[in-house]
Design a protein around this motif. Sequence first.
Motif, PDB file in Angstrom:
ATOM      1  N   ARG A 187       0.676  -1.282  -0.045  1.00  0.00           N
ATOM      2  CA  ARG A 187      -0.012   0.099   0.109  1.00  0.00           C
ATOM      3  C   ARG A 187       0.890   1.160   0.007  1.00  0.00           C
ATOM      4  N   LEU A 188       1.817   1.267   0.897  1.00  0.00           N
ATOM      5  CA  LEU A 188       2.817   2.286   0.797  1.00  0.00           C
ATOM      6  C   LEU A 188       3.565   2.613  -0.549  1.00  0.00           C
ATOM      7  N   LEU A 189       3.754   1.549  -1.050  1.00  0.00           N
ATOM      8  CA  LEU A 189       4.617   1.863  -2.395  1.00  0.00           C
ATOM      9  C   LEU A 189       3.764   2.306  -3.555  1.00  0.00           C
ATOM     10  N   GLU A 190       2.621   1.790  -3.442  1.00  0.00           N
ATOM     11  CA  GLU A 190       1.281   2.269  -4.384  1.00  0.00           C
ATOM     12  C   GLU A 190       1.125   3.746  -4.332  1.00  0.00           C
ATOM     13  N   GLU A 191       0.987   4.098  -2.980  1.00  0.00           N
ATOM     14  CA  GLU A 191       0.598   5.572  -2.774  1.00  0.00           C
ATOM     15  C   GLU A 191       1.731   6.219  -3.160  1.00  0.00           C
ATOM     16  N   LEU A 192       2.990   5.950  -2.642  1.00  0.00           N
ATOM     17  CA  LEU A 192       4.031   6.483  -3.020  1.00  0.00           C
ATOM     18  C   LEU A 192       4.410   7.002  -4.720  1.00  0.00           C
ATOM     19  N   THR A 193       4.210   5.767  -5.479  1.00  0.00           N
ATOM     20  CA  THR A 193       4.161   6.063  -6.859  1.00  0.00           C
ATOM     21  C   THR A 193       3.207   6.859  -7.476  1.00  0.00           C
ATOM     22  N   ALA A 194       1.981   7.250  -6.664  1.00  0.00           N
ATOM     23  CA  ALA A 194       0.939   8.073  -7.216  1.00  0.00           C
ATOM     24  C   ALA A 194       1.486   9.308  -6.712  1.00  0.00           C
ATOM     25  N   VAL A 195       2.118   9.588  -5.554  1.00  0.00           N
ATOM     26  CA  VAL A 195       2.680  10.817  -5.320  1.00  0.00           C
ATOM     27  C   VAL A 195       3.588  11.374  -6.193  1.00  0.00           C
ATOM     28  N   ALA A 196       4.654  10.433  -6.510  1.00  0.00           N
ATOM     29  CA  ALA A 196       5.522  10.564  -7.387  1.00  0.00           C
ATOM     30  C   ALA A 196       5.208  11.123  -8.812  1.00  0.00           C
TER      31      ALA A 196
END
Length: 170
Positions: free
Chosen positions: A97-106
């Motif tokens: 979940r963290l990595l999915e959210e981080l890619t969206a932020v990126a």
Amino acid sequence: MRVTELNRGTAGEAVDAVFEGLSARSRYLRFHSPTPRLTASARRVLTDVDGERHAAVCARIGGDPVGIARLIKTGECGAEIAVAVVDLWQRRGVGRRLLEELTAVAARMGVAELHGDVLPDNQGMLALVRKVLPGVRLTREIDTIQLSYPLAWVTAEITDADLVESLQRI
């Protein structure tokens, strides 16, 4: 589980809680060296979240921080990433979940490529990036495995002015 973006006001509490929840081995895998305590300078870097150059997301369960994923821009188009999940919550979907959210932020920040260094024995992180970042490129270096992942949905418009500026730098 709730995942939210951190800022300078919220990062300190989350960084401290997640660091305390990491075992000595998890700290070693995350920081690439024995890290029994978080130095003041390291904490300052980890909490300097401005949302433009440095962004971070935090997973909370019952209000308690259980993981953080962060990116720090390393130029106009790239960003280095890192993920840490407290030991009690590893392998339960928090990192995903963290990595999915981080890619969206990126993507929102205009980052075109994510990269990072992972220790070869950090099999959990390597499995996570293979699962969440399809097509991630993993390259063996001397002491680490370097990951590189282009964000396919990021498109950059190149103008004539950009081309002229680029040629003038040569």
